[in-house]
Design an enzyme around this catalytic site. Structure first.
Site, PDB file in Angstrom:
ATOM      1  N   LYS A  14       0.827  -1.210   0.000  1.00  0.00           N
ATOM      2  CA  LYS A  14       0.000   0.000   0.000  1.00  0.00           C
ATOM      3  C   LYS A  14       0.863   1.263   0.000  1.00  0.00           C
ATOM      4  O   LYS A  14       0.601   2.222  -0.731  1.00  0.00           O
ATOM      5  CB  LYS A  14      -0.927   0.001   1.214  1.00  0.00           C
ATOM      6  N   LYS A  48       1.801  12.060   5.166  1.00  0.00           N
ATOM      7  CA  LYS A  48       1.982  10.974   6.129  1.00  0.00           C
ATOM      8  C   LYS A  48       2.383   9.679   5.435  1.00  0.00           C
ATOM      9  O   LYS A  48       3.337   9.003   5.831  1.00  0.00           O
ATOM     10  CB  LYS A  48       0.695  10.778   6.934  1.00  0.00           C
TER      11      LYS A  48
END
Length: 300
Positions: A172, A242
């Protein structure tokens, strides 16, 4: 045979709310939900879920709990609460995008308490979350994957077993970093094309017919860069930063210096500092084309 009799879901944000709705509508199992937002909780109840007063209440009602939270910090905190309260809890599935090393450490700690942690972060858009056509990259044992796959298939059309715990997060994170780098490249291309006399829509339509075509060109490019639309609450820059930071953590752990990823991370940080932190992350084009400088969010 389904090994679970009751589901929990914690974290009903932009993606989590849609995923939870698919579980509630399709699973034929009770789905106990918790979120600090009363509005999100009410929406989940309208989809068929059962409200819980806390994460502890979810753990006491469910034997598998799905998490969709902002970061590993919240995941660790919620998992500690679930582990203390979950007498029947056997499995936690983290569908957030979380730090790989900390995910593996958390899995070890929970395993010592008899709870399996599976990482299953999601990719694709909010629309895909609503339709149940997400890509879900799963880190789990073979047995763990076999147990959760039928439930994950209610939320995603591509449920991929990537290897042991942590590998789902790795895929991911790399997926997202590649998207961010491609958006950065497309920002330069649309700037060059416009200065060469093309409008953005014509340029990207033509490029999509050749080897430059990609999902990011057709989605982020045509739907955001071309119309110059960067709304809030659609994967904002602060979330992208992030995730990009997680990719750079992986690079450091692998003793690798990723030049394009570093440039893209720096560009996103400068766009955040210019006032676009809550905007859809392709807003970086406004720095690339010179309309905005890092010190102000006002056009030059």
């Amino acid at each position: 045979m389904n090994p679970y009799s009751s589901i929990g879901f914690i974290g009903l944000g932009v993606m989590g709310s849609a995923m939870c709705a698919n579980l509630a509508r399709k699973s034929s199992l009770p789905v106990h939900v918790f979120d600090t937002s009363k509005e999100a909780l009410a929406e989940a109840v309208a989809s068929g879920a059962q409200p819980a007063e806390s994460a502890t209440a979810v753990a006491r009602a469910a034997d598998i709990v799905f998490l969709s939270l902002p970061s590993i910090d919240q995941v660790e905190t919620v998992c500690a609460e679930l582990a203390r309260a979950g007498e029947r809890l056997t499995t936690i599935v983290d569908m957030s995008t979380s730090d790989v090393a900390r995910t593996r450490a958390l899995a070890k700690a929970l395993g010592e308490r008899g709870i399996a942690l599976i990482d299953a972060p999601v990719a694709r858009t909010r629309e895909a979350a609503v339709k149940g056509t997400l890509m879900i990259s799963v880190g789990a044992s073979d047995a763990g994957f076999a147990a959760v796959q039928p439930l994950l298939a209610l939320m995603g059309s591509d449920v991929l077993h990537c290897g042991p715990v942590g590998n789902g997060q790795t895929i991911k994170i790399l997926n997202n970093m590649l998207v961010f780098m491609t958006v950065s490249a497309l920002s330069e291309i649309i700037t060059l094309g416009r200065r060469a006399g093309f409008d953005g829509e014509t340029l990207f339509n033509l490029l999509s017919k050749g080897s430059a075509d990609s999902f990011v060109l057709r989605n982020h490019g045509m739907k955001s860069l071309v119309p110059d639309s960067f709304p809030e609450k659609v994967f904002p820059l602060v979330y992208a930063i992030k995730d990009a930071g997680l990719a750079l953590n992986l690079a450091r752990e692998a003793d690798f210096e990723p030049h394009i990823a570093n440039y893209t991370y720096d560009l996103m940080c400068r766009a955040r500092d210019a006032g676009f932190g809550q905007n859809y992350h392709p807003a970086i084009v406004q720095l690339v084309d010179g309309r905005v400088t890092p010190s102000t969010n006002e056009p030059d």
